[in-house]
Design a protein around this motif. Structure first.
Motif, PDB file in Angstrom:
ATOM      1  N   VAL A   1      -2.880  31.389  -2.471  1.00 16.80           N
ATOM      2  CA  VAL A   1      -2.763  32.836  -2.785  1.00 16.80           C
ATOM      3  C   VAL A   1      -2.099  33.445  -1.426  1.00 16.80           C
ATOM      4  O   VAL A   1      -1.876  34.805  -1.466  1.00 16.80           O
ATOM      5  N   MET A   2      -1.906  32.709  -0.313  1.00 20.00           N
ATOM      6  CA  MET A   2      -1.460  33.196   0.871  1.00 20.00           C
ATOM      7  C   MET A   2       0.145  32.889   1.244  1.00 20.00           C
ATOM      8  O   MET A   2       0.393  31.788   0.840  1.00 20.00           O
ATOM      9  N   PRO A   3       0.771  33.906   1.768  1.00 21.05           N
ATOM     10  CA  PRO A   3       2.086  33.160   2.521  1.00 21.05           C
ATOM     11  C   PRO A   3       1.860  31.970   3.395  1.00 21.05           C
ATOM     12  O   PRO A   3       0.951  32.075   4.026  1.00 21.05           O
ATOM     13  N   ASP A   4       2.798  31.177   3.292  1.00 22.05           N
ATOM     14  CA  ASP A   4       2.998  29.948   4.281  1.00 22.05           C
ATOM     15  C   ASP A   4       2.748  30.157   5.551  1.00 22.05           C
ATOM     16  O   ASP A   4       1.957  29.814   6.444  1.00 22.05           O
ATOM     17  N   TYR A   5       3.205  31.583   6.112  1.00 21.50           N
ATOM     18  CA  TYR A   5       3.228  31.609   7.594  1.00 21.50           C
ATOM     19  C   TYR A   5       1.806  32.338   7.864  1.00 21.50           C
ATOM     20  O   TYR A   5       1.535  32.034   9.208  1.00 21.50           O
ATOM     21  N   VAL A   6       0.772  32.286   7.015  1.00 22.33           N
ATOM     22  CA  VAL A   6      -0.520  32.796   7.080  1.00 22.33           C
ATOM     23  C   VAL A   6      -1.324  31.517   6.948  1.00 22.33           C
ATOM     24  O   VAL A   6      -2.312  31.273   7.921  1.00 22.33           O
ATOM     25  N   ALA A   7      -1.109  30.970   5.805  1.00 18.84           N
ATOM     26  CA  ALA A   7      -1.992  29.875   5.482  1.00 18.84           C
ATOM     27  C   ALA A   7      -1.826  28.747   6.323  1.00 18.84           C
ATOM     28  O   ALA A   7      -2.789  28.012   6.613  1.00 18.84           O
ATOM     29  N   LEU A   8      -0.627  28.124   6.692  1.00 14.65           N
ATOM     30  CA  LEU A   8      -0.551  26.945   7.537  1.00 14.65           C
ATOM     31  C   LEU A   8      -1.135  27.248   8.904  1.00 14.65           C
ATOM     32  O   LEU A   8      -1.825  26.267   9.160  1.00 14.65           O
ATOM     33  N   PRO A   9      -0.852  27.986   9.731  1.00 19.73           N
ATOM     34  CA  PRO A   9      -1.418  28.193  10.951  1.00 19.73           C
ATOM     35  C   PRO A   9      -3.016  28.761  11.119  1.00 19.73           C
ATOM     36  O   PRO A   9      -3.626  28.108  12.147  1.00 19.73           O
ATOM     37  N   PHE A  10      -3.217  29.246  10.116  1.00 18.02           N
ATOM     38  CA  PHE A  10      -4.913  29.750  10.119  1.00 18.02           C
ATOM     39  C   PHE A  10      -5.716  28.923   9.210  1.00 18.02           C
ATOM     40  O   PHE A  10      -7.028  29.105   9.489  1.00 18.02           O
ATOM     41  N   LEU A  11      -5.126  28.491   8.307  1.00 21.83           N
ATOM     42  CA  LEU A  11      -6.066  27.521   7.498  1.00 21.83           C
ATOM     43  C   LEU A  11      -5.842  25.814   7.554  1.00 21.83           C
ATOM     44  O   LEU A  11      -6.467  25.033   7.582  1.00 21.83           O
ATOM     45  N   LEU A  12      -4.614  25.523   7.222  1.00 26.99           N
ATOM     46  CA  LEU A  12      -4.310  24.183   7.021  1.00 26.99           C
ATOM     47  C   LEU A  12      -4.020  23.296   8.233  1.00 26.99           C
ATOM     48  O   LEU A  12      -4.421  22.425   8.200  1.00 26.99           O
ATOM     49  N   TRP A  13      -3.415  23.763   9.075  1.00 26.98           N
ATOM     50  CA  TRP A  13      -3.178  23.215  10.225  1.00 26.98           C
ATOM     51  C   TRP A  13      -4.460  23.077  11.155  1.00 26.98           C
ATOM     52  O   TRP A  13      -4.897  21.831  11.780  1.00 26.98           O
ATOM     53  N   PRO A  14      -5.274  23.709  11.182  1.00 28.21           N
ATOM     54  CA  PRO A  14      -6.783  23.716  11.841  1.00 28.21           C
ATOM     55  C   PRO A  14      -7.468  22.514  11.206  1.00 28.21           C
ATOM     56  O   PRO A  14      -8.103  21.742  11.798  1.00 28.21           O
ATOM     57  N   LEU A  15      -7.306  22.668   9.972  1.00 27.63           N
ATOM     58  CA  LEU A  15      -8.036  21.640   9.047  1.00 27.63           C
ATOM     59  C   LEU A  15      -7.360  20.294   9.092  1.00 27.63           C
ATOM     60  O   LEU A  15      -8.190  19.215   9.404  1.00 27.63           O
ATOM     61  N   LYS A  16      -6.048  20.189   9.620  1.00 22.59           N
ATOM     62  CA  LYS A  16      -5.572  18.772   9.602  1.00 22.59           C
ATOM     63  C   LYS A  16      -6.128  18.282  10.926  1.00 22.59           C
ATOM     64  O   LYS A  16      -6.289  17.230  10.907  1.00 22.59           O
ATOM     65  N   ARG A  17      -6.214  19.068  11.913  1.00 21.39           N
ATOM     66  CA  ARG A  17      -6.742  18.589  13.306  1.00 21.39           C
ATOM     67  C   ARG A  17      -7.985  18.323  13.280  1.00 21.39           C
ATOM     68  O   ARG A  17      -8.268  17.197  13.702  1.00 21.39           O
ATOM     69  N   ARG A  18      -8.740  18.848  12.409  1.00 19.49           N
ATOM     70  CA  ARG A  18     -10.166  18.310  12.387  1.00 19.49           C
ATOM     71  C   ARG A  18     -10.364  17.229  11.562  1.00 19.49           C
ATOM     72  O   ARG A  18     -10.916  16.284  12.065  1.00 19.49           O
ATOM     73  N   ARG A  19      -9.337  16.794  10.627  1.00 24.57           N
ATOM     74  CA  ARG A  19      -9.328  15.698   9.722  1.00 24.57           C
ATOM     75  C   ARG A  19      -8.927  14.443  10.775  1.00 24.57           C
ATOM     76  O   ARG A  19      -9.587  13.476  10.830  1.00 24.57           O
ATOM     77  N   LEU A  20      -7.881  14.675  11.556  1.00 33.83           N
ATOM     78  CA  LEU A  20      -7.262  13.732  12.583  1.00 33.83           C
ATOM     79  C   LEU A  20      -8.557  13.347  13.504  1.00 33.83           C
ATOM     80  O   LEU A  20      -8.695  11.966  13.795  1.00 33.83           O
ATOM     81  N   GLN A  21      -9.098  14.305  13.974  1.00 32.96           N
ATOM     82  CA  GLN A  21     -10.281  14.018  14.906  1.00 32.96           C
ATOM     83  C   GLN A  21     -11.513  13.138  14.228  1.00 32.96           C
ATOM     84  O   GLN A  21     -12.043  12.243  14.657  1.00 32.96           O
ATOM     85  N   PHE A  22     -11.731  13.633  13.024  1.00 31.64           N
ATOM     86  CA  PHE A  22     -12.612  12.912  12.057  1.00 31.64           C
ATOM     87  C   PHE A  22     -12.389  11.401  12.196  1.00 31.64           C
ATOM     88  O   PHE A  22     -12.901  10.588  12.100  1.00 31.64           O
ATOM     89  N   GLN A  23     -11.251  11.266  11.672  1.00 31.68           N
ATOM     90  CA  GLN A  23     -10.513   9.851  11.220  1.00 31.68           C
ATOM     91  C   GLN A  23     -10.775   9.071  12.571  1.00 31.68           C
ATOM     92  O   GLN A  23     -10.915   7.878  12.389  1.00 31.68           O
ATOM     93  N   SER A  24     -10.400   9.726  13.456  1.00 36.08           N
ATOM     94  CA  SER A  24     -10.433   8.920  14.956  1.00 36.08           C
ATOM     95  C   SER A  24     -11.664   8.646  15.159  1.00 36.08           C
ATOM     96  O   SER A  24     -11.880   7.429  15.474  1.00 36.08           O
ATOM     97  N   ARG A  25     -12.817   9.393  14.848  1.00 40.62           N
ATOM     98  CA  ARG A  25     -14.117   8.873  15.112  1.00 40.62           C
ATOM     99  C   ARG A  25     -14.239   7.750  14.229  1.00 40.62           C
ATOM    100  O   ARG A  25     -15.368   6.944  14.453  1.00 40.62           O
ATOM    101  N   ILE A  26     -14.063   7.800  13.129  1.00 39.81           N
ATOM    102  CA  ILE A  26     -14.201   6.684  11.946  1.00 39.81           C
ATOM    103  C   ILE A  26     -13.583   5.511  12.667  1.00 39.81           C
ATOM    104  O   ILE A  26     -13.991   4.411  12.457  1.00 39.81           O
ATOM    105  N   SER A  27     -12.239   5.510  12.888  1.00 36.75           N
ATOM    106  CA  SER A  27     -11.405   4.427  13.422  1.00 36.75           C
ATOM    107  C   SER A  27     -12.299   3.525  14.484  1.00 36.75           C
ATOM    108  O   SER A  27     -12.362   2.370  14.692  1.00 36.75           O
ATOM    109  N   GLN A  28     -12.965   4.528  15.511  1.00 34.19           N
ATOM    110  CA  GLN A  28     -13.547   3.826  16.733  1.00 34.19           C
ATOM    111  C   GLN A  28     -14.681   3.113  16.181  1.00 34.19           C
ATOM    112  O   GLN A  28     -15.098   2.105  16.643  1.00 34.19           O
ATOM    113  N   ARG A  29     -15.399   3.725  15.249  1.00 38.05           N
ATOM    114  CA  ARG A  29     -16.705   3.323  14.595  1.00 38.05           C
ATOM    115  C   ARG A  29     -16.300   1.816  13.871  1.00 38.05           C
ATOM    116  O   ARG A  29     -16.911   0.935  13.993  1.00 38.05           O
TER     117      ARG A  29
END
Length: 134
Positions: free
Chosen positions: A59-87
């Motif tokens: 329900v948000m415009p992309d210029y708000v949703a991407l930098p404030f919701l989706l990109w930070p979540l993507k960074r968290r997912r990538l960090q989480f995956q990195s930890r899983i990969s190391q394991r």
């Protein structure tokens, strides 16, 4: 205990996720993480945050949703995956194949641990929401 309330749905989620991890990846995966890392708790929080961000971003415009919701979540997912990969890298070199869950045993030779870690997040997300997958 008296005075403590058990969150039944959270308990069911934890049990379902734990069984999925143990069967798909292996019991070893949940044991002895550094810094008392609680994989199940972190995964459940990530899952809740992903669902929340997805619902809000629709329900948000992309210029708000991407930098404030989706990109930070993507960074968290990538960090989480990195930890899983190391394991996984540790497990695949130091543990015997008998300790692997059935899914990990099938994919371990076909994919790099970085790819497997991404698959794990998706697989557990689906299995956690639909126990019939397991």
């Amino acid at each position: 205990k008296e005075g403590q309330q058990v969150e039944f749905m959270k308990l069911i989620r934890r049990v379902t996720l734990r069984v999925s991890v143990e069967q798909f990846i292996g019991e070893f995966f949940l044991d002895n993480w550094e810094d008392d890392f609680d994989f199940i708790e972190v995964f459940m929080k990530f899952q809740d945050d992903l669902e929340d961000a997805t619902a809000k971003s629709v329900v948000m415009p992309d210029y708000v949703a991407l930098p404030f919701l989706l990109w930070p979540l993507k960074r968290r997912r990538l960090q989480f995956q990195s930890r899983i990969s190391q394991r996984l890298q540790h497990a695949l070199t130091d543990m015997s194949p008998e300790q692997y869950g059935f899914w990990l045993a099938k994919v371990k030779d076909s994919y790099h641990p970085d790819e497997v870690s991404e698959f794990i997040v998706g697989l557990l997300f689906a299995a956690h929401k639909n126990p019939a997958i397991g």
